[in-house]
Design a protein around this motif. Structure first.
Motif, PDB file in Angstrom:
ATOM      1  N   ASN A  20       0.768  -1.255   0.000  1.00 46.42           N
ATOM      2  CA  ASN A  20       0.000   0.000   0.000  1.00 46.42           C
ATOM      3  C   ASN A  20       0.800   1.307   0.000  1.00 46.42           C
ATOM      4  OD1 ASN A  20      -2.001  -2.056   0.675  1.00 46.42           O
ATOM      5  ND2 ASN A  20      -3.333  -0.362   1.216  1.00 46.42           N
ATOM      6  N   GLU A  21       2.032   1.279  -0.445  1.00 44.98           N
ATOM      7  CA  GLU A  21       2.820   2.521  -0.417  1.00 44.98           C
ATOM      8  C   GLU A  21       2.128   3.678  -1.141  1.00 44.98           C
ATOM      9  OE1 GLU A  21       4.218  -0.434  -0.846  1.00 44.98           O
ATOM     10  OE2 GLU A  21       5.687  -0.535   0.776  1.00 44.98           O
ATOM     11  N   GLU A  22       1.612   3.407  -2.344  1.00 42.28           N
ATOM     12  CA  GLU A  22       0.993   4.476  -3.141  1.00 42.28           C
ATOM     13  C   GLU A  22      -0.251   5.035  -2.447  1.00 42.28           C
ATOM     14  OE1 GLU A  22       2.266   1.733  -4.319  1.00 42.28           O
ATOM     15  OE2 GLU A  22       3.524   2.255  -6.021  1.00 42.28           O
ATOM     16  N   LEU A  23      -1.103   4.121  -1.970  1.00 48.55           N
ATOM     17  CA  LEU A  23      -2.364   4.572  -1.380  1.00 48.55           C
ATOM     18  C   LEU A  23      -2.131   5.386  -0.102  1.00 48.55           C
ATOM     19  CD1 LEU A  23      -5.381   4.735  -1.311  1.00 48.55           C
ATOM     20  CD2 LEU A  23      -5.479   2.361  -0.562  1.00 48.55           C
ATOM     21  N   ILE A  24      -1.205   4.951   0.727  1.00 46.53           N
ATOM     22  CA  ILE A  24      -0.977   5.699   1.967  1.00 46.53           C
ATOM     23  C   ILE A  24      -0.329   7.051   1.650  1.00 46.53           C
ATOM     24  CG2 ILE A  24       1.338   4.832   2.601  1.00 46.53           C
ATOM     25  CD1 ILE A  24      -1.533   5.141   5.094  1.00 46.53           C
ATOM     26  N   THR A  25       0.502   7.082   0.605  1.00 49.29           N
ATOM     27  CA  THR A  25       1.132   8.349   0.228  1.00 49.29           C
ATOM     28  C   THR A  25       0.062   9.326  -0.250  1.00 49.29           C
ATOM     29  OG1 THR A  25       3.151   7.165  -0.362  1.00 49.29           O
ATOM     30  CG2 THR A  25       2.933   9.395  -1.213  1.00 49.29           C
ATOM     31  N   GLU A  26      -0.912   8.815  -0.970  1.00 51.21           N
ATOM     32  CA  GLU A  26      -2.053   9.637  -1.421  1.00 51.21           C
ATOM     33  C   GLU A  26      -2.839  10.177  -0.211  1.00 51.21           C
ATOM     34  OE1 GLU A  26      -3.726  10.998  -3.734  1.00 51.21           O
ATOM     35  OE2 GLU A  26      -5.859  10.847  -3.210  1.00 51.21           O
ATOM     36  N   PHE A  82      -1.777  10.585   2.814  1.00 53.56           N
ATOM     37  CA  PHE A  82      -0.916  11.506   3.547  1.00 53.56           C
ATOM     38  C   PHE A  82      -0.862  12.867   2.852  1.00 53.56           C
ATOM     39  CE2 PHE A  82       3.107  13.593   4.240  1.00 53.56           C
ATOM     40  CZ  PHE A  82       3.259  13.530   5.620  1.00 53.56           C
ATOM     41  N   ARG A  83      -0.641  12.864   1.547  1.00 56.76           N
ATOM     42  CA  ARG A  83      -0.420  14.146   0.845  1.00 56.76           C
ATOM     43  C   ARG A  83      -1.680  15.005   0.811  1.00 56.76           C
ATOM     44  NH1 ARG A  83       0.110  12.115  -5.531  1.00 56.76           N
ATOM     45  NH2 ARG A  83      -2.038  11.370  -5.639  1.00 56.76           N
ATOM     46  N   GLN A  84      -2.857  14.371   0.899  1.00 51.99           N
ATOM     47  CA  GLN A  84      -4.103  15.145   0.935  1.00 51.99           C
ATOM     48  C   GLN A  84      -4.241  15.903   2.241  1.00 51.99           C
ATOM     49  OE1 GLN A  84      -7.517  12.657   0.467  1.00 51.99           O
ATOM     50  NE2 GLN A  84      -6.897  11.916  -1.566  1.00 51.99           N
ATOM     51  N   ALA A  85      -3.597  15.400   3.288  1.00 44.06           N
ATOM     52  CA  ALA A  85      -3.915  15.905   4.627  1.00 44.06           C
ATOM     53  C   ALA A  85      -2.793  16.697   5.289  1.00 44.06           C
ATOM     54  CB  ALA A  85      -4.295  14.728   5.525  1.00 44.06           C
ATOM     55  N   ALA A 106       4.367  14.152  -2.305  1.00 41.88           N
ATOM     56  CA  ALA A 106       3.956  14.197  -0.894  1.00 41.88           C
ATOM     57  C   ALA A 106       4.962  15.086  -0.180  1.00 41.88           C
ATOM     58  CB  ALA A 106       3.924  12.794  -0.301  1.00 41.88           C
ATOM     59  N   THR A 107       4.667  16.381  -0.189  1.00 35.65           N
ATOM     60  CA  THR A 107       5.611  17.348   0.357  1.00 35.65           C
ATOM     61  C   THR A 107       4.977  18.108   1.511  1.00 35.65           C
ATOM     62  OG1 THR A 107       4.862  19.006  -1.217  1.00 35.65           O
ATOM     63  CG2 THR A 107       6.778  17.672  -1.863  1.00 35.65           C
ATOM     64  N   VAL A 108       5.851  18.650   2.378  1.00 32.19           N
ATOM     65  CA  VAL A 108       5.373  19.523   3.456  1.00 32.19           C
ATOM     66  C   VAL A 108       6.244  20.781   3.467  1.00 32.19           C
ATOM     67  CG1 VAL A 108       4.554  17.638   4.929  1.00 32.19           C
ATOM     68  CG2 VAL A 108       6.909  18.451   5.178  1.00 32.19           C
ATOM     69  N   ALA A 109       5.724  21.815   4.124  1.00 36.35           N
ATOM     70  CA  ALA A 109       6.528  23.024   4.307  1.00 36.35           C
ATOM     71  C   ALA A 109       7.537  22.739   5.409  1.00 36.35           C
ATOM     72  CB  ALA A 109       5.632  24.194   4.700  1.00 36.35           C
ATOM     73  N   GLY A 110       8.814  22.910   5.111  1.00 38.44           N
ATOM     74  CA  GLY A 110       9.870  22.661   6.089  1.00 38.44           C
ATOM     75  C   GLY A 110      10.024  23.826   7.045  1.00 38.44           C
ATOM     76  N   PRO A 111      10.891  23.693   8.039  1.00 43.93           N
ATOM     77  CA  PRO A 111      11.068  24.728   9.064  1.00 43.93           C
ATOM     78  C   PRO A 111      11.492  26.070   8.478  1.00 43.93           C
ATOM     79  CG  PRO A 111      12.466  22.791   9.514  1.00 43.93           C
ATOM     80  CD  PRO A 111      11.721  22.511   8.266  1.00 43.93           C
TER      81      PRO A 111
END
Ligand code: ATP
Ligand code: MG
Length: 436
Positions: free
Chosen positions: A110-116, A118-121, A294-299
């Motif tokens: 499930n790597e793809e599905l969990i990444t999806e 995660f990236r939505q949230a 699947a990215t986030v804003a870093g510090p």
């Protein structure tokens, strides 16, 4: 549970298709039935064990800070196109189309599905780390399904996925799982051998597999016997040297085997053995988060692709592996922690009034004390009853018979050692309650 009412289709003959002990015993003890090649129905006795194994896995995941969710078995093909694995996975993936001709697949992982998900949230490094798991059926269209639940096509897996801001943090998540895995397998009465492993289609550059030693295992292991004594409580996942500490003991699968390094292990400690893979850890960094964004804003306000790892345990395979590790010529020997029932109560002569009363009294008292008891009150020969109990392998047997009752005793037998003791009814109950 009364055996006369229980759905427990025992087999006297050894089924010809079963090549290894666990498969043979699971069929004979009425735990599973094959529905199609590599696809099994779990009958009541087998299902109880499967649920116990699952619960131990769950408790250790929760204790390690992972959170349970449940993803579906069916996934859309598009997600796998994003990672590039839709084509790569080949024939092992079961592909299907819905009525709108949309391409779907039965998840092999499930790597793809969990990444999806995660990236939505998740948007910010402040929301990290996260570690999510589920326990769900997987399908892999294995070329050669065999050995019963050991290599099925449909099988139950616990898989979790960690998300961290950088590599250092991701390795802490990885080694936290390493510890949790050691604990999980030990609680099932196993001696897990953690070995360095190749990463295969999941990808990445750091991986460990956990093996149960068995001659019928499909993997070849090379290890320093000291690794069997590894105490996970002494491992600090947050220590920057944890990886090196583990490297002190040589342990690898054949794909990662380094004969020169192995030769440096003192000869008396060198082990070459077969192993059953019951779990695997992968650290793969941004292999999925980069292509799937699947990215986030870093510090510092920068955009960072999250660092990921994934971790699997073969829940259904474990049931077979536990039996491979714990059986004798007469049948299964369940470790207490996963036993389908704790006590098998055998009434040698249910038609006899005294035996019926004593049996019933014991059954009620054990059940009231919270001891799962399988009560054999069938009209069968003593030989058949003893054989059935040994086959099913419950940790304790209590035998009620006319001769013992005249002396006011029943026989308590430990399945593992075969040691028998004659005890009064009260003492037998106290003994079994005390052991729990
Ligand atoms: P294997 O090398 O045995 O084919 P794998 O390395 O492909 O397994 P992983 O992707 O690591 O499998 O899956 C995690 C766990 O799921 C494995 O460690 C194993 O315990 C279990 N597992 C994998 N394939 C099967 C299968 N066909 N039947 C039962 N359990 C399986
Ligand atoms: Mg694996």
């Amino acid at each position: 549970m009364r055996l006369s009412q229980y759905f427990l289709p025992l087999l006297k003959e050894t089924p010809s298709e079963a090549q290894i002990a666990s498969h043979r015993l699971m069929l004979r003890a009425g735990m599973i039935r094959q529905t199609a090649a590599g696809i099994y129905t779990w009958l009541p006795l087998g299902f109880r064990v499967l649920q116990k194994v699952e619960q131990i896995v769950r408790e250790e995941q929760d204790a390690a800070g992972a959170q349970e969710l449940l993803m579906p078995t069916l996934q859309p093909a598009e997600l796998w196109r994003e990672s590039g694995r839709y084509e790569d996975y080949g024939e092992e993936m079961l592909r299907l189309k819905d009525r709108h001709k949309r391409e779907m697949l039965y998840g092999p992982t499930n790597e793809e599905l969990i990444t999806e998900i995660f990236r939505q949230a998740v948007r910010s490094y402040r929301d990290l780390p996260k570690n999510l798991y589920h326990i769900q059926w997987k399908f892999r269209d294995e070329v050669r399904p065999r050995f019963g639940v050991m290599r099925g096509r449909e099988f139950l897996m616990k898989d979790n996925y960690s998300f961290d801001i950088d590599k250092a943090a991701s390795l802490v998540s990885y080694f936290r799982m390493f510890k949790a895995y050691m604990k999980t397998f030990k609680r099932m009465g196993l001696t897990p051998i953690p070995v360095r492993a190749a990463t295969g289609p999941i990808g990445g550059d750091l991986s460990h597999e956990f093996h149960v030693q068995a001659d019928t295992g499909e993997s070849q292991l090379y290890f320093d016997s000291e690794i069997e004594k590894l105490d996970e409580d002494k491992l600090d996942p947050a220590s920057p040297t944890v990886q090196d500490e583990l490297l002190k003991w040589y342990a690898a699968t054949d794909e990662k085997h380094d004969p020169a390094a192995f030769a440096r292990v003192p000869e008396a400690r060198r082990r070459e053995a077969r192993g059953i893979e019951v779990g695997q850890l992968f650290y793969f960094g941004t292999k999925y988060s980069a292509p799937m964004k699947a990215t986030v804003a870093g510090p510092k306000g920068d955009t960072v692709a999250v660092e990921m790892g994934s971790y699997g345990i073969g829940v259904s395979r474990l049931v077979g592996a536990i039996i491979e590790a714990s059986h004798d010529d007469d049948g299964i020997i369940w470790p207490e922690s996963v036993a389908p029932f704790h006590v098998g109560l055998v009434n040698l002569r249910p038609s006899d009034k005294e035996c019926a009363e004593a049996g019933e009294q014991l059954y009620q008292r054990l059940m009231k004390s919270g001891i799962d008891t399988l009560y054999d009150e069938r009209e069968e020969s003593p030989g058949a009853k003893f054989a059935a109990m040994d086959l099913v392998g419950l940790p304790w047997q209590v035998v009620v018979g006319p001769r013992g009752l005249k002396q006011g005793v029943v026989e308590v037998k430990e399945r593992k050692t075969g040691v028998k003791q004659e005890l009064s009814l009260d003492a037998a109950v106290a003994r079994l309650v005390g052991l729990r």
